[in-house]
Design a protein around this motif. Structure first.
Motif, PDB file in Angstrom:
ATOM      1  N   GLU A 177       0.823  -1.328  -0.030  1.00 50.97           N
ATOM      2  CA  GLU A 177      -0.089   0.128   0.085  1.00 50.97           C
ATOM      3  C   GLU A 177       0.914   1.042  -0.040  1.00 50.97           C
ATOM      4  O   GLU A 177       0.358   2.165  -0.868  1.00 50.97           O
ATOM      5  CB  GLU A 177      -0.669  -0.047   1.200  1.00 50.97           C
ATOM      6  CG  GLU A 177      -2.037  -1.179   1.127  1.00 50.97           C
ATOM      7  CD  GLU A 177      -2.846  -1.312   2.349  1.00 50.97           C
ATOM      8  OE1 GLU A 177      -3.406  -0.083   2.880  1.00 50.97           O
ATOM      9  OE2 GLU A 177      -2.615  -2.144   3.171  1.00 50.97           O
ATOM     10  N   LEU A 178       2.053   1.278   0.951  1.00 56.97           N
ATOM     11  CA  LEU A 178       2.759   2.569   0.896  1.00 56.97           C
ATOM     12  C   LEU A 178       3.642   2.817  -0.506  1.00 56.97           C
ATOM     13  O   LEU A 178       3.786   3.760  -0.902  1.00 56.97           O
ATOM     14  CB  LEU A 178       3.733   2.127   1.986  1.00 56.97           C
ATOM     15  CG  LEU A 178       3.385   2.239   3.337  1.00 56.97           C
ATOM     16  CD1 LEU A 178       4.319   1.838   4.313  1.00 56.97           C
ATOM     17  CD2 LEU A 178       2.609   3.490   3.747  1.00 56.97           C
ATOM     18  N   THR A 192       2.861   1.577  -3.408  1.00 50.12           N
ATOM     19  CA  THR A 192       1.716   1.991  -4.610  1.00 50.12           C
ATOM     20  C   THR A 192       0.826   3.125  -4.574  1.00 50.12           C
ATOM     21  O   THR A 192       0.213   3.700  -5.351  1.00 50.12           O
ATOM     22  CB  THR A 192       0.762   0.750  -4.996  1.00 50.12           C
ATOM     23  OG1 THR A 192       0.000   0.330  -3.685  1.00 50.12           O
ATOM     24  CG2 THR A 192       1.457  -0.644  -5.172  1.00 50.12           C
ATOM     25  N   LYS A 200      -1.832   2.612  -3.117  1.00 53.61           N
ATOM     26  CA  LYS A 200      -3.491   2.219  -3.308  1.00 53.61           C
ATOM     27  C   LYS A 200      -3.950   1.547  -2.076  1.00 53.61           C
ATOM     28  O   LYS A 200      -3.036   1.265  -1.094  1.00 53.61           O
ATOM     29  CB  LYS A 200      -3.219   1.015  -4.483  1.00 53.61           C
ATOM     30  CG  LYS A 200      -2.758   1.544  -5.780  1.00 53.61           C
ATOM     31  CD  LYS A 200      -3.699   2.195  -6.557  1.00 53.61           C
ATOM     32  CE  LYS A 200      -2.864   2.631  -7.859  1.00 53.61           C
ATOM     33  NZ  LYS A 200      -3.471   3.707  -8.549  1.00 53.61           N
ATOM     34  N   LYS A 201      -5.190   1.289  -1.932  1.00 49.12           N
ATOM     35  CA  LYS A 201      -5.776   0.496  -0.861  1.00 49.12           C
ATOM     36  C   LYS A 201      -5.755  -0.992  -1.071  1.00 49.12           C
ATOM     37  O   LYS A 201      -5.671  -1.230  -2.290  1.00 49.12           O
ATOM     38  CB  LYS A 201      -7.143   1.003  -0.542  1.00 49.12           C
ATOM     39  CG  LYS A 201      -7.533   2.640  -0.332  1.00 49.12           C
ATOM     40  CD  LYS A 201      -8.748   2.925  -0.240  1.00 49.12           C
ATOM     41  CE  LYS A 201      -8.667   4.574   0.127  1.00 49.12           C
ATOM     42  NZ  LYS A 201     -10.116   5.043   0.229  1.00 49.12           N
ATOM     43  N   PRO A 202      -6.093  -1.711  -0.072  1.00 41.14           N
ATOM     44  CA  PRO A 202      -6.176  -3.058  -0.351  1.00 41.14           C
ATOM     45  C   PRO A 202      -6.818  -3.805  -1.466  1.00 41.14           C
ATOM     46  O   PRO A 202      -6.545  -4.669  -2.101  1.00 41.14           O
ATOM     47  CB  PRO A 202      -6.259  -3.772   1.065  1.00 41.14           C
ATOM     48  CG  PRO A 202      -5.989  -2.551   2.083  1.00 41.14           C
ATOM     49  CD  PRO A 202      -6.232  -1.505   1.186  1.00 41.14           C
ATOM     50  N   GLU A 247      -9.461  -2.229  -4.667  1.00 41.68           N
ATOM     51  CA  GLU A 247      -9.651  -0.999  -5.353  1.00 41.68           C
ATOM     52  C   GLU A 247     -10.345  -1.333  -6.780  1.00 41.68           C
ATOM     53  O   GLU A 247      -9.941  -2.620  -7.378  1.00 41.68           O
ATOM     54  CB  GLU A 247      -8.404  -0.074  -5.765  1.00 41.68           C
ATOM     55  CG  GLU A 247      -7.816   0.426  -4.465  1.00 41.68           C
ATOM     56  CD  GLU A 247      -7.330   2.003  -4.731  1.00 41.68           C
ATOM     57  OE1 GLU A 247      -7.436   2.399  -5.757  1.00 41.68           O
ATOM     58  OE2 GLU A 247      -6.838   2.463  -3.895  1.00 41.68           O
ATOM     59  N   ASP A 251      -7.695  -7.947  -5.244  1.00 43.49           N
ATOM     60  CA  ASP A 251      -6.911  -7.382  -4.170  1.00 43.49           C
ATOM     61  C   ASP A 251      -5.419  -6.891  -4.546  1.00 43.49           C
ATOM     62  O   ASP A 251      -4.922  -7.102  -5.770  1.00 43.49           O
ATOM     63  CB  ASP A 251      -6.736  -8.316  -3.119  1.00 43.49           C
ATOM     64  CG  ASP A 251      -5.966  -9.449  -3.302  1.00 43.49           C
ATOM     65  OD1 ASP A 251      -4.551  -9.367  -3.567  1.00 43.49           O
ATOM     66  OD2 ASP A 251      -6.567 -10.529  -3.630  1.00 43.49           O
ATOM     67  N   ILE A 252      -4.879  -5.944  -3.825  1.00 43.19           N
ATOM     68  CA  ILE A 252      -3.479  -5.452  -4.082  1.00 43.19           C
ATOM     69  C   ILE A 252      -2.648  -6.542  -4.187  1.00 43.19           C
ATOM     70  O   ILE A 252      -1.866  -6.610  -5.011  1.00 43.19           O
ATOM     71  CB  ILE A 252      -3.033  -4.519  -3.068  1.00 43.19           C
ATOM     72  CG1 ILE A 252      -2.142  -3.470  -3.330  1.00 43.19           C
ATOM     73  CG2 ILE A 252      -2.824  -5.177  -1.683  1.00 43.19           C
ATOM     74  CD1 ILE A 252      -1.638  -2.253  -2.778  1.00 43.19           C
ATOM     75  N   ASP A 260       3.724   4.436  -6.777  1.00 44.88           N
ATOM     76  CA  ASP A 260       3.091   5.528  -6.300  1.00 44.88           C
ATOM     77  C   ASP A 260       4.114   6.759  -7.139  1.00 44.88           C
ATOM     78  O   ASP A 260       5.335   6.901  -6.847  1.00 44.88           O
ATOM     79  CB  ASP A 260       3.168   5.828  -5.216  1.00 44.88           C
ATOM     80  CG  ASP A 260       2.278   7.218  -4.674  1.00 44.88           C
ATOM     81  OD1 ASP A 260       2.096   8.003  -5.486  1.00 44.88           O
ATOM     82  OD2 ASP A 260       1.487   7.314  -3.672  1.00 44.88           O
TER      83      ASP A 260
END
Length: 89
Positions: free
Chosen positions: A2-3, A5, A7-9, A11, A19-20, A39
């Protein structure tokens, strides 16, 4: 993941990769795909470290618990990554 990308787990853009973890795994086909999930807020000079973090994350999020490394192995991997980074500076 998450950190790295941003992104949330879960999306909507993950589509069939719901899922991520599955999404990241599907992007590991080549370096360009991996770079595309980092990111954009992460500075260019830290992108290699971000890719390392993603690769480590995939290793340690195996679907089957018996395939996941021990926490001791996780600690050693992170220490090795940190040492490599320090040597490069």
């Amino acid at each position: 993941m998450e950190l790295v990308t941003g992104k949330k787990p879960i999306e909507l853009e993950f589509r069939d990769n719901n899922d991520i973890v599955t999404w990241i795994f599907s992007q590991m086909t080549n370096r360009e795909n991996l770079l595309s999930v980092v990111d954009p807020k992460i500075p260019q000079h830290l992108r290699e470290d971000a890719i390392k973090a993603l690769r480590i994350g995939v290793l340690y999020t195996a679907r089957l618990p018996r395939l996941r490394p021990s926490m001791l192995t996780v600690v050693h991997t992170l220490e090795d990554a940190k040492t490599t980074r320090v040597r490069l500076d």
